[in-house]
Scaffold this motif. Structure first.
Motif, short mmCIF file in Angstrom:
data_model
loop_
_atom_site.label_atom_id
_atom_site.label_comp_id
_atom_site.label_asym_id
_atom_site.label_seq_id
_atom_site.Cartn_x
_atom_site.Cartn_y
_atom_site.Cartn_z
N ASP A 21 0.85 -1.19 0.00
CA ASP A 21 0.00 0.00 0.00
C ASP A 21 0.89 1.25 0.00
OD1 ASP A 21 -1.90 1.95 0.34
OD2 ASP A 21 -2.48 1.32 2.36
N PRO A 22 0.74 2.12 -0.99
CA PRO A 22 1.60 3.31 -1.06
C PRO A 22 1.41 4.27 0.13
CG PRO A 22 -0.11 3.40 -2.73
CD PRO A 22 -0.18 2.05 -2.10
N GLN A 23 0.28 4.21 0.79
CA GLN A 23 -0.01 5.08 1.93
C GLN A 23 0.63 4.55 3.21
OE1 GLN A 23 -1.66 7.98 1.59
NE2 GLN A 23 -1.50 8.45 3.75
N LYS A 26 3.68 6.48 4.83
CA LYS A 26 3.24 7.78 5.30
C LYS A 26 2.47 7.64 6.62
CE LYS A 26 1.60 11.65 2.62
NZ LYS A 26 0.71 12.06 1.56
N ASP A 27 1.58 6.64 6.68
CA ASP A 27 0.78 6.42 7.89
C ASP A 27 1.66 6.00 9.05
OD1 ASP A 27 -1.51 7.03 6.48
OD2 ASP A 27 -2.09 4.94 6.16
N ILE A 28 2.64 5.13 8.80
CA ILE A 28 3.53 4.67 9.86
C ILE A 28 4.35 5.85 10.41
CG2 ILE A 28 5.58 3.29 10.34
CD1 ILE A 28 3.02 1.66 10.34
N ARG A 29 4.86 6.68 9.53
CA ARG A 29 5.64 7.84 9.98
C ARG A 29 4.79 8.78 10.83
NH1 ARG A 29 10.69 8.58 7.29
NH2 ARG A 29 10.92 7.09 5.60
N PHE A 31 2.14 7.97 12.57
CA PHE A 31 1.87 7.29 13.84
C PHE A 31 3.07 7.39 14.78
CE2 PHE A 31 2.39 3.48 16.43
CZ PHE A 31 1.27 3.60 17.25
N ILE A 32 4.26 7.14 14.26
CA ILE A 32 5.46 7.21 15.09
C ILE A 32 5.66 8.62 15.62
CG2 ILE A 32 7.99 7.05 15.05
CD1 ILE A 32 7.62 4.66 13.11
N LYS A 33 5.47 9.61 14.77
CA LYS A 33 5.62 10.99 15.20
C LYS A 33 4.62 11.33 16.30
CE LYS A 33 5.49 15.73 13.51
NZ LYS A 33 5.13 16.60 12.42
N ALA A 34 3.38 10.91 16.12
CA ALA A 34 2.33 11.21 17.10
C ALA A 34 2.53 10.46 18.41
CB ALA A 34 0.97 10.87 16.52
N SER A 35 3.08 9.27 18.33
CA SER A 35 3.18 8.46 19.54
C SER A 35 4.50 8.63 20.30
CB SER A 35 2.96 6.99 19.21
OG SER A 35 3.96 6.53 18.33
N THR A 36 5.48 9.31 19.72
CA THR A 36 6.77 9.42 20.39
C THR A 36 7.15 10.84 20.78
OG1 THR A 36 7.91 9.55 18.28
CG2 THR A 36 7.74 7.38 19.28
N SER A 37 6.35 11.82 20.43
CA SER A 37 6.70 13.18 20.80
C SER A 37 5.48 13.94 21.29
CB SER A 37 7.30 13.91 19.59
OG SER A 37 6.36 14.02 18.56
N VAL A 38 5.73 15.06 21.90
CA VAL A 38 4.65 15.92 22.34
C VAL A 38 4.09 16.59 21.08
CG1 VAL A 38 4.06 17.95 23.72
CG2 VAL A 38 5.76 16.30 24.54
#
Length: 49
Positions: A21-23, A26-29, A31-38
């Protein structure tokens, strides 16, 4: 809701399917950004929750 633990083989099979899936990347990045930083809710369109 019950969660089922995937076997290692099943996990990699599902991961390979998801990578098609081409998306996916983008979705994983996001998610990681949202779950690892303020972050601010407005950055993710959730300010009205």
């Amino acid at each position: 809701m019950t969660s089922k633990k995937l076997s290692k083989e099943q996990f990699y099979k599902e991961l390979a399917e998801a990578k098609k899936d081409p998306q996916f990347r983008k979705d994983i990045r996001a998610f990681i950004k949202a779950s690892t930083s303020v972050y601010k809710l407005k950055d993710y369109g959730m300010e009205n929750l």
